[in-house]
Design an enzyme around this catalytic site. Structure first.
Site, mmCIF file in Angstrom:
data_model
loop_
_atom_site.group_PDB
_atom_site.id
_atom_site.type_symbol
_atom_site.label_atom_id
_atom_site.label_comp_id
_atom_site.label_asym_id
_atom_site.label_seq_id
_atom_site.Cartn_x
_atom_site.Cartn_y
_atom_site.Cartn_z
ATOM 1 N N HIS A 170 0.838 -1.198 0.000
ATOM 2 C CA HIS A 170 0.000 0.000 0.000
ATOM 3 C C HIS A 170 0.874 1.250 0.000
ATOM 4 C CE1 HIS A 170 -3.974 -1.925 1.122
ATOM 5 N NE2 HIS A 170 -3.115 -2.933 1.160
ATOM 6 N N CYS A 172 -0.129 4.232 0.448
ATOM 7 C CA CYS A 172 -0.498 5.162 1.522
ATOM 8 C C CYS A 172 0.365 4.925 2.757
ATOM 9 C CB CYS A 172 -1.982 5.017 1.879
ATOM 10 S SG CYS A 172 -2.457 3.387 2.483
#
Length: 211
Positions: A170, A172
């Site tokens: 991910h 993020c």
């Protein structure tokens, strides 16, 4: 509750409102929103390098989030019963997952492994890959997407069992916040005989890790 009803509950807001009922902005409104974000970031949306960026971003969004127009039930509706009595695992390994985190709209990229135990009928292999793509091309959490894939196969194929594993990184987490690189997230769902039969579950995991 069938897969489509579960899907809508999961995709909807916390207060149960159906997000699909909201009016979709026009393409021009979407491009204006991108210009606003460019200005908010501190740049000039009218400078030469950015003048076509709103169009490009909207074009990219149409591709990245095409899954909202996909229909999982339709993809799994055409099945084949002439399988000569085949009754063992059907598995796709290493399906590409390209999705976006619903919290930051940052990409998460990885692979999915999907298996099911047929009960007299099978579905075209490309349809399973397409199913993963439909759910991936939406704003997602990896946990929810893993469940949605398992729900759809369980409901629409009447499978005796379903196994789904997704392994993804991910952005993020790797490009903001804690800035931890090379950390992957693994989510699993086991249904039916894959949940009750630990030997079968281990066969699935062995095939996931096999080189």
């Amino acid at each position: 509750m069938d897969a489509l009803a579960r899907e809508r509950t999961l995709i909807g807001s916390d207060d149960g409102l159906d997000l699909e009922a909201a009016e979709r902005p026009s393409r021009e409104e979407a491009m204006a929103a991108v210009r606003t974000l460019l200005a908010w970031a501190g740049d000039n949306p009218e400078r030469e390098g950015l003048i076509d960026t709103p169009k490009r971003v909207v074009d990219a969004f149409e591709e990245w989030f095409a899954g909202y127009q996909g229909d999982p039930a339709k993809e799994l509706s055409r099945t084949f019963e002439d399988v000569q009595g085949y009754d063992d695992m059907v598995m796709l390994r290493g399906i590409d997952v390209q999705s976006h985190c619903e919290h930051h709209m940052a990409p998460f990229l990885g692979k999915a492994w999907v298996a099911y135990m047929p009960t007299g009928k099978v579905v075209g292999l490309s349809k399973l890959a397409r199913l993963v793509e439909i759910f991936a091309k939406r704003l997602q959490t990896q946990e929810t997407m893993t469940m949605q894939i398992a729900d759809a196969i369980e409901d629409h194929l009447s499978a005796a069992g379903v196994a789904v594993l997704i392994d993804a990184e991910h952005q993020c987490m790797s490009t903001r916040g804690v800035h931890h690189h090379d950390v992957s997230t693994i989510t699993t769902q086991f249904r039916g005989v894959f949940k009750t039969d630990k030997v079968l579950q281990q066969r699935f995991m062995d095939l996931v890790t096999r080189k």
